[in-house]
Design a protein around this motif. Structure first.
Motif, PDB file in Angstrom:
ATOM      1  N   GLY A 218      -0.122   4.341   7.282  1.00  0.00           N
ATOM      2  CA  GLY A 218       0.007   5.480   6.391  1.00  0.00           C
ATOM      3  C   GLY A 218      -1.359   6.009   6.018  1.00  0.00           C
ATOM      4  N   ILE A 219      -1.400   7.263   5.605  1.00  0.00           N
ATOM      5  CA  ILE A 219      -2.676   7.902   5.283  1.00  0.00           C
ATOM      6  C   ILE A 219      -2.628   8.518   3.899  1.00  0.00           C
ATOM      7  N   LEU A 220      -3.747   8.474   3.262  1.00  0.00           N
ATOM      8  CA  LEU A 220      -3.908   9.117   1.962  1.00  0.00           C
ATOM      9  C   LEU A 220      -5.137  10.010   2.042  1.00  0.00           C
ATOM     10  N   LEU A 221      -5.030  11.182   1.429  1.00  0.00           N
ATOM     11  CA  LEU A 221      -6.156  12.096   1.384  1.00  0.00           C
ATOM     12  C   LEU A 221      -6.459  12.364  -0.082  1.00  0.00           C
ATOM     13  N   ALA A 222      -7.718  12.236  -0.480  1.00  0.00           N
ATOM     14  CA  ALA A 222      -8.067  12.441  -1.886  1.00  0.00           C
ATOM     15  C   ALA A 222      -9.288  13.350  -1.985  1.00  0.00           C
ATOM     16  N   PRO A 223      -9.122  14.531  -2.598  1.00  0.00           N
ATOM     17  CA  PRO A 223     -10.252  15.435  -2.799  1.00  0.00           C
ATOM     18  C   PRO A 223     -11.025  15.084  -4.073  1.00  0.00           C
ATOM     19  N   GLU A 278      -6.755   5.229   5.530  1.00  0.00           N
ATOM     20  CA  GLU A 278      -5.597   4.773   6.297  1.00  0.00           C
ATOM     21  C   GLU A 278      -5.357   3.301   5.995  1.00  0.00           C
ATOM     22  N   VAL A 279      -4.080   2.939   5.868  1.00  0.00           N
ATOM     23  CA  VAL A 279      -3.704   1.538   5.682  1.00  0.00           C
ATOM     24  C   VAL A 279      -2.694   1.193   6.762  1.00  0.00           C
ATOM     25  N   ASP A 280      -2.829   0.020   7.362  1.00  0.00           N
ATOM     26  CA  ASP A 280      -1.774  -0.434   8.266  1.00  0.00           C
ATOM     27  C   ASP A 280      -1.231  -1.767   7.776  1.00  0.00           C
ATOM     28  N   GLY A 281      -0.061  -2.124   8.274  1.00  0.00           N
ATOM     29  CA  GLY A 281       0.550  -3.363   7.802  1.00  0.00           C
ATOM     30  C   GLY A 281       1.870  -3.643   8.481  1.00  0.00           C
ATOM     31  N   GLU A 285       7.073  -0.207   3.516  1.00  0.00           N
ATOM     32  CA  GLU A 285       7.011  -0.428   2.061  1.00  0.00           C
ATOM     33  C   GLU A 285       5.643  -0.997   1.681  1.00  0.00           C
ATOM     34  N   GLU A 286       5.210  -2.001   2.456  1.00  0.00           N
ATOM     35  CA  GLU A 286       3.912  -2.610   2.187  1.00  0.00           C
ATOM     36  C   GLU A 286       2.801  -1.552   2.245  1.00  0.00           C
ATOM     37  N   VAL A 287       2.848  -0.745   3.306  1.00  0.00           N
ATOM     38  CA  VAL A 287       1.809   0.275   3.485  1.00  0.00           C
ATOM     39  C   VAL A 287       1.847   1.275   2.332  1.00  0.00           C
ATOM     40  N   GLU A 288       3.051   1.713   1.969  1.00  0.00           N
ATOM     41  CA  GLU A 288       3.155   2.695   0.889  1.00  0.00           C
ATOM     42  C   GLU A 288       2.675   2.104  -0.436  1.00  0.00           C
ATOM     43  N   GLY A 289       3.049   0.847  -0.659  1.00  0.00           N
ATOM     44  CA  GLY A 289       2.596   0.169  -1.880  1.00  0.00           C
ATOM     45  C   GLY A 289       1.079   0.115  -1.951  1.00  0.00           C
ATOM     46  N   ASP A 290       0.455  -0.241  -0.831  1.00  0.00           N
ATOM     47  CA  ASP A 290      -1.007  -0.296  -0.780  1.00  0.00           C
ATOM     48  C   ASP A 290      -1.617   1.085  -1.045  1.00  0.00           C
ATOM     49  N   LEU A 291      -1.043   2.099  -0.415  1.00  0.00           N
ATOM     50  CA  LEU A 291      -1.589   3.451  -0.592  1.00  0.00           C
ATOM     51  C   LEU A 291      -1.441   3.925  -2.036  1.00  0.00           C
TER      52      LEU A 291
END
Lengths: 460, 460
Positions: A218-223, A278-281, A285-291
């Motif tokens: 999953g990916i997160l973008l933060a400005p 980016e987080v992988d796992g 659910e795990e990835v979303e929790g981490d993000l």
């Protein structure tokens, strides 16, 4: 018999190039304003042919510049000494994906993304992921110890190379390492060659470790309103205890060049800077929790927003922007790339200093890179102030050197992943003492006593 | 002035030993039947003193054998050429645990477990975990590229060494690498020195990568009716897609020696072999879920039972048994340890072959080791058939060589993690070609042109 004729006896006549037009692609890499013409280009098709070419060159004392895809950024494969360009593009086979032992055996001319895909088909994962993965070669990745997007979690190419078949400048073929997960049986020849930029030996085969393919990503973008605040975000991410599989920083100008090149809209294009995490796992659910946890940590230190992308296609869109920044820069500017690296806690200081350096030299500055590794691609862009080529060259040379000095003063180094090649060579002595350089010279001589392999590179 | 007097001028008189009794501990490591007396032992207290000692030795052409804790198993620190033993035991400080960058800076004489504990206190994790962690030194781990229990997930020591301060045989001090996660700025001196068994340089400081401390850990023990069935279990574990943090194999005799030495009962002591599987992760549920999946896979291929230990104390009891096998062997038998390594899919064949070799030589055989890495410690134990020392030495020498030949024929190597030292040196040519050995000799000369550093080790 002429040199091209002799080479043709080794490889067959179709694989020796001398005329201007076919030779042109072999005169440069991705470094702006750097090119040199070789006397001849040879494209051997096997380890034996590579050995034959090198033996011939060794006997004659001719310079040989090995070459992969030419996606490098410091001129390591540019034949500045003339002589022979030894192109490895025909050695482009994936010889084996060994599931039981989780290794790939490949030739150096395999495109990195092709290897990633072949591994994924077998349920495995080739972790190194340079921005140029769609065109760069595994052999070039090995010779520069390429890092890329996922080094922050999985390490650089060196961490994945377990075996090499290589040819010494005199034509001797050596196999080192193999499919053993550990091997304490003599000197680490494999580890010595990785990152040597084609100055020690020509690699003709590699045994590369594969990992289990992560099930979810999953990916997160933060400005952020300020670049140095985004740099602070790096510590906030690690503060969560989660190791992301990528942690990239991009300033507004980087996003701008990329969007313009890709002809796409990009979220938060007006923000001073963005972090792409980016987080992988093992599962969504795990990835979303981490993000989510990472997102909260970033909001806490001042992120303007947090955007999560769990859909694969959306992720690829975001990655594409990150990957084409360098192409955008190349297409729309005159620039010089400095591949600074510092311990990651010093990234904030580095970011501030390079802005000062740009201002002091009347240059624009476009920063992006692998923030999680402390690896910042600093790009100085020519402005109206550089009204002549001479002025541009003088200003950017001075800014480049100042940047290297700042990075080294912060405990960093000249290049995080691009290498030294030609362009960083003048700064080698800023990073390394005379004693260290002397030792490297002796190692060079141990592999290449006549100095024919990639002369004019790395060592001053 | 005598040599001891000259050395005392460098280190102070309390740190130079020549009398029989104080010198005795420096004459051997953990290799049975191997010892040699140095002329003098010196215990410098700083990089500068190490440099002074080496400079003196270099000028005189005196052999210098660097030494850590002496827990090696191939005689790498035994002063077979006499001369000076350079003990690094006084360089035993943890200089820094850098949380922000996740690095430790240590001197070589730090005990590995002490570093693990210091890292854990800071919420971080030093992953390398040799069986002898309670007594071995980080410096020795670096020089042998020690593997240990967790290499299967976290790699060997080499994967964690990012910077070194080292002294060349002529006294020159060099700093290489540092706290950068990536560095493509010249040859990988750090990577060349790791695993060189004190033959290239003396390490006086190391920058070691730390990881986030896993939140949870669990162990599974699975007995098997046959050793080769346990070896098959390795593939079954990886077949789940889970990478365990340890995957150890122990045959009945190994468990027996350990239990006798520890004076403890051990579960499934009558089973022909056992697998010990450790998993770490973000939480107890995740770890337990992974262990359940692995347990099911093992039962499917024929495990007699599966025993899960989630309690920390119980885990430590099980680990203790694994860790004292070597001590049990040493206490109760005359034996020789062969540190075979093969690609992990070939472990079954290796296990079968070593049983045949033992039988053919009338030797007992005790096997244990890091199955997940394909790294099997094969121990040939003297029986009544070896009624003379000569017969024992001839039989075990022959079995040893046969084992190395089998491992190499399976794509393996001489030593997975113990190194070459003195004892494996006769077999170097089975693994490496003349060309590779020639290149290693030239690398040796690049570091040590007079050949004073750890002579008689590694290279034939």
């Amino acid at each position: 018999m002429s040199l091209p004729e002799e080479l043709a006896r080794i490889t067959g006549p179709g694989f020796v190039l001398t005329a201007d037009e076919p030779v042109e692609p072999y005169t440069h890499d991705e470094t702006q304003g750097l090119a040199a013409r070789p006397d001849v280009v040879v494209r051997p098709g096997s380890t034996e042919e590579v050995s034959g070419v090198l033996r011939l060159a060794f006997e004659r004392g001719l310079p040989v510049t090995p070459r992969g895809a030419g996606t490098g950024k410091c001129g390591a494969c540019v034949p500045v000494a003339g002589g022979i360009v030894l192109s490895l593009d025909r050695l482009n086979r994936i010889l084996e994906i060994d599931r039981e032992n989780a290794f790939a055996v490949v030739e150096p001319g395999v495109v990195t993304e092709t290897l990633q895909e072949a591994a994924a088909e077998a349920g495995l994962f080739y972790a190194p992921d340079p921005a140029s993965k769609g065109s760069c070669h595994v052999g070039g990745n090995i010779q520069t110890n390429a890092g890329g997007m996922r080094a922050v979690k999985y390490g650089t190419t060196a961490d994945h190379v377990y075996g090499l078949t290589f040819v010494l400048p005199d034509g001797t073929v050596i196999e080192a390492g193999g499919k053993n997960r550990k091997d304490s049986s003599g000197y680490g020849l494999v580890r010595t060659i990785v990152g040597s930029e084609g100055t020690l030996a020509v690699v003709t085969r590699a045994v590369l470790r594969l990992l289990p393919l992560p099930a979810a990503r999953g990916i997160l973008l933060a400005p952020f309103p300020e670049l140095d605040m985004a740099a602070e975000g790096v510590q906030a991410v690690f503060g969560t205890g989660i190791t992301p599989s990528a942690l990239e920083i991009m300033d507004r100008s980087a996003v701008g060049y990329a969007a313009r090149y890709a002809e796409k809209e990009f979220p938060f294009a007006e923000a001073a800077a963005q972090l792409l995490v980016e987080v992988d796992g093992d599962g969504p659910e795990e990835v979303e929790g981490d993000l989510m946890r990472i997102g909260e940590a970033l909001l806490e230190i001042g992120a303007l927003d947090v955007f999560l992308a769990s859909e694969r296609r959306r992720q690829e869109d975001l990655w594409r922007i990150r990957r084409v920044i360098a192409e955008g820069l190349k297409a729309f500017t005159t620039y010089r790339s400095v591949d600074s690296v510092v311990p990651r806690s010093r990234l904030i200081e580095l970011v501030r200093k390079v802005r000062e350096i740009a201002a002091a030299h009347d240059l624009d500055c476009c920063c992006f890179g692998h923030a999680g590794d402390g690896n910042l691609h600093v790009n100085y862009v020519r402005t109206a102030a550089q009204d002549t080529v001479e002025r541009w060259e003088a200003d950017v040379r001075s800014a480049h050197e100042a940047t290297v000095r700042v990075a080294v003063a912060l405990g960093g180094s000249i290049s995080g992943e691009h290498g030294i090649g030609v362009t960083e060579r003048p700064f080698f002595g800023i990073r390394h003492t005379e004693a260290a350089i002397g030792l490297m010279r002796r190692i060079k001589a141990a592999f290449d006593p006549r100095g024919i392999l990639n002369p004019g590179k790395v060592l001053p």
